[in-house]
Design an enzyme around this catalytic site. Structure first.
Site: not given
Lengths: 126, 176
Positions: B8, B34, B49, B51
């Site tokens: 999730g 993406t 992300h 980082d």
């Protein structure tokens, strides 16, 4: 610390009461931060997070605070990140925060339980 | 080897997938990104992300559509993140695969499987929400659901990450 997670209406609350029958619970829908830090268990924890966020409180500090001040707490929370990404910005931030907070809690927990259809499985036992 | 990592939102699946790639040892690590940066929130998400993987030695390759056209060195270890964005891009971006999204994405994964040794695909569980959708959102769920089923069929290992805890749904997997 014990963390009990699962989707809504999966029997988490019943499982928690069976597993921890003699503890004093706080309700995440109504309790204060102080109440939560003094309770033995808290249910509807995700609603507590939502309330804190709506008051502008930083919730990512909460796991550290719990570990420091109430490390034996039993926490029952919905998993809320399994739907389509919501259009509403608060909803998006909320589900993300529940995830980040629960990741931190899971890392510090003695046990993580996941309840599906009333059946609890211990998915982490430290 | 193809590994599919699902979970999730906020489940810790990205961190798990990055650590999995590191566990493959030395070799060029390629991160196929993406997410198309269309607003401030997505820029922030991308920055977060970046980082997270800063010191993990990844080379980032952006791919919004046309996975099968990527040219990846054969000794590389590849992390694709994430399938839910790729599918949305293919469906809704100009020049995307549109109605052919399922076939196009599966062909892209097959092409990667042929060319590199280790691939990890991160996807997303968006199927258990409380709202019922219609039109494009429903179709998006249907396409991503179909792709998830197909890539797990093709995969050696599939793992659902629950708050950082890996639950193997296919194959044994290596504990990270």
């Amino acid at each position: 610390m014990e963390l009990i997670v699962g989707g809504a209406y999966q029997g988490k609350w019943r499982y928690a009461q069976e597993r921890f029958p003699h503890i004093v619970w706080a309700d995440g829908e109504t309790c204060t931060l102080e109440g939560l830090l003094q309770a033995e268990g808290v249910y509807r924890f995700h609603i507590f997070l939502d309330r804190q966020m709506r008051q502008g409180e930083e919730v990512l500090d909460l796991p550290g605070l719990i570990m420091e001040q109430n490390p034996g707490l039993v926490i029952v929370s919905d998993e809320v990140g399994y739907g389509v990404v919501p259009v509403d910005a608060h909803e998006r931030a909320f589900r993300e925060a529940v995830g980040r907070v629960c990741c931190q809690l899971a890392q510090s927990a003695d046990r993580v339980h996941r309840v599906v259809c009333g059946i609890g499985t211990v998915i982490r036992d430290a | 080897m193809l590994t599919v990592v699902t979970g999730g939102s906020g489940s810790g699946k990205s961190a798990y997938a990055e650590d999995l790639l590191l566990s493959y040892g030395p070799g060029e690590r390629i991160y196929i990104a993406t997410m198309f940066p269309f607003d401030e929130e997505s820029h922030k998400r991308i920055a977060r992300h970046r980082d997270m993987r800063r010191d993990k030695g990844f080379k980032t390759v952006e791919c919004y559509t046309g996975l099968d056209k990527l040219d990846i060195p054969s000794d590389a270890h590849v992390l694709l993140e994430c399938m839910s964005n790729l599918v949305a891009n293919e469906m809704f971006q100009e020049g995307g695969a549109g109605g052919q999204v399922v076939g196009a994405v599966i062909d892209g994964i097959r092409a990667l499987q042929r060319s590199v040794a280790q691939i990890c695909v991160v996807t997303n569980e968006i199927f258990s929400g409380s709202q019922s959708y219609d039109g494009e959102t429903r179709l998006y769920q249907e396409n991503l659901g179909a792709i998830n089923c197909r890539i797990v069929e093709m995969a050696d290992v599939a793992v659902e990450v629950v708050y950082g805890i890996p639950l193997y749904i296919k194959g044994k997997g290596e504990k990270v």
